[in-house]
Design an enzyme around this catalytic site. Structure first.
Site, mmCIF file in Angstrom:
data_model
loop_
_atom_site.group_PDB
_atom_site.id
_atom_site.type_symbol
_atom_site.label_atom_id
_atom_site.label_comp_id
_atom_site.label_asym_id
_atom_site.label_seq_id
_atom_site.Cartn_x
_atom_site.Cartn_y
_atom_site.Cartn_z
ATOM 1 N N CYS A 125 11.646 24.884 36.240
ATOM 2 C CA CYS A 125 12.086 23.853 37.183
ATOM 3 C C CYS A 125 10.918 22.892 37.461
ATOM 4 O O CYS A 125 10.326 22.367 36.525
ATOM 5 C CB CYS A 125 12.638 24.511 38.450
ATOM 6 N N ASP A 183 22.670 21.755 32.654
ATOM 7 C CA ASP A 183 21.779 21.589 33.809
ATOM 8 C C ASP A 183 22.006 20.210 34.427
ATOM 9 O O ASP A 183 21.716 19.196 33.791
ATOM 10 C CB ASP A 183 20.329 21.731 33.350
ATOM 11 N N HIS A 214 20.993 25.319 34.928
ATOM 12 C CA HIS A 214 19.660 25.341 35.517
ATOM 13 C C HIS A 214 19.372 26.767 36.011
ATOM 14 O O HIS A 214 20.271 27.503 36.388
ATOM 15 C CB HIS A 214 19.605 24.357 36.689
#
Length: 245
Positions: A125, A183, A214
């Site tokens: 991330c 994502d 994600h």
């Protein structure tokens, strides 16, 4: 390999940065991997990922990426409050402070008797972004970036022209970029922007897009994909074995 853990409060330009160190319980020198977490800092899934990597013969450093903005030892919850606080922290801390944090981590690794002079980075991330950003540091040889956010958008605060996409030309390390096609944080158009920048600058990189959402590496989340996670561990260990050892 068995793994031992220790805690160090590193001195940075913006205050002490608590850093968890995972390393093989064996004599000798090992290459270092700086592991940048999600916005939630060192949660249990992050600790397990660090242990997995250390068990393959690496010293893994997990810094508190928002140490200036929280009490030492802060771990945010995987809930709405934690997400809101983490995103707020992300929007406040400039990339230049992340750069000086990276330098403090590099200096620490190079000063330890159990570390070799080879350093890589990995992250998930925002941590994937920070792993990419750390590839600007001349001492970083390889970066494994898992679903990195905010590179394409330039949305993290920085000085003019110092956003990570603009600085792609200054990357020294070999990169692996991994994105989930489902994502929502990095659209197909966003991925193309990053790919084209890397290609235009002649960066040594590998690109992979997988059918995943994600946070597919987070083993406490409904989006977790165990099979893909295993593939990523294998790919990362292969990269670091080849480049750092």
């Amino acid at each position: 390999m068995k793994v031992i853990q220790s805690v160090h409060d590193l001195i940075t330009k913006t205050g002490p940065m608590r850093t968890q160190v995972y390393r093989p319980k064996s004599d000798g020198q090992f290459a270092s991997i700086i592991f940048y977490s999600e916005i939630f800092q060192q949660t249990a899934p992050i600790a397990r990922m660090a242990t997995m990597l250390a068990g393959h013969g690496f010293v893994v450093l997990v810094p508190e990426i928002f140490h200036e903005l929280n009490p030492i030892g802060t771990v945010l919850g995987y809930d709405e409050a934690g997400k809101n606080k983490g995103n707020q922290d992300k929007s406040i801390k400039p990339l230049e402070q992340h750069d000086s944090d990276t330098q403090a981590l590099v200096d620490f690794a190079l000063s330890q008797a159990y570390c070799s002079n080879k350093i890589g980075t990995i992250g998930v991330c925002i941590g994937g972004h920070l792993a990419y950003r750390a590839a600007l540091n001349a001492d970083v040889c390889a970066a494994f970036c898992l679903y990195p956010t905010d590179i394409h958008s330039g949305s993290l605060p920085s000085l003019a022209g110092n956003d990570s996409l603009s600085r792609t030309k200054d990357i020294h390390a070999e990169l692996v970029m991994v994105f989930g096609k489902q994502d929502p944080h990095v659209s197909s158009e966003g991925r193309k922007i990053i790919y084209q920048a890397l290609e235009a600058q002649g960066i040594d990189f590998t690109w992979q897009e997988v059918n995943a959402e994600h946070a597919f590496m987070r083993d406490e989340d409904e989006r977790y994909d165990a099979a893909l996670a295993l593939q990523m561990y294998t790919h990362a260990v292969s990269l670091f074995n080849r480049v750092l050892k």
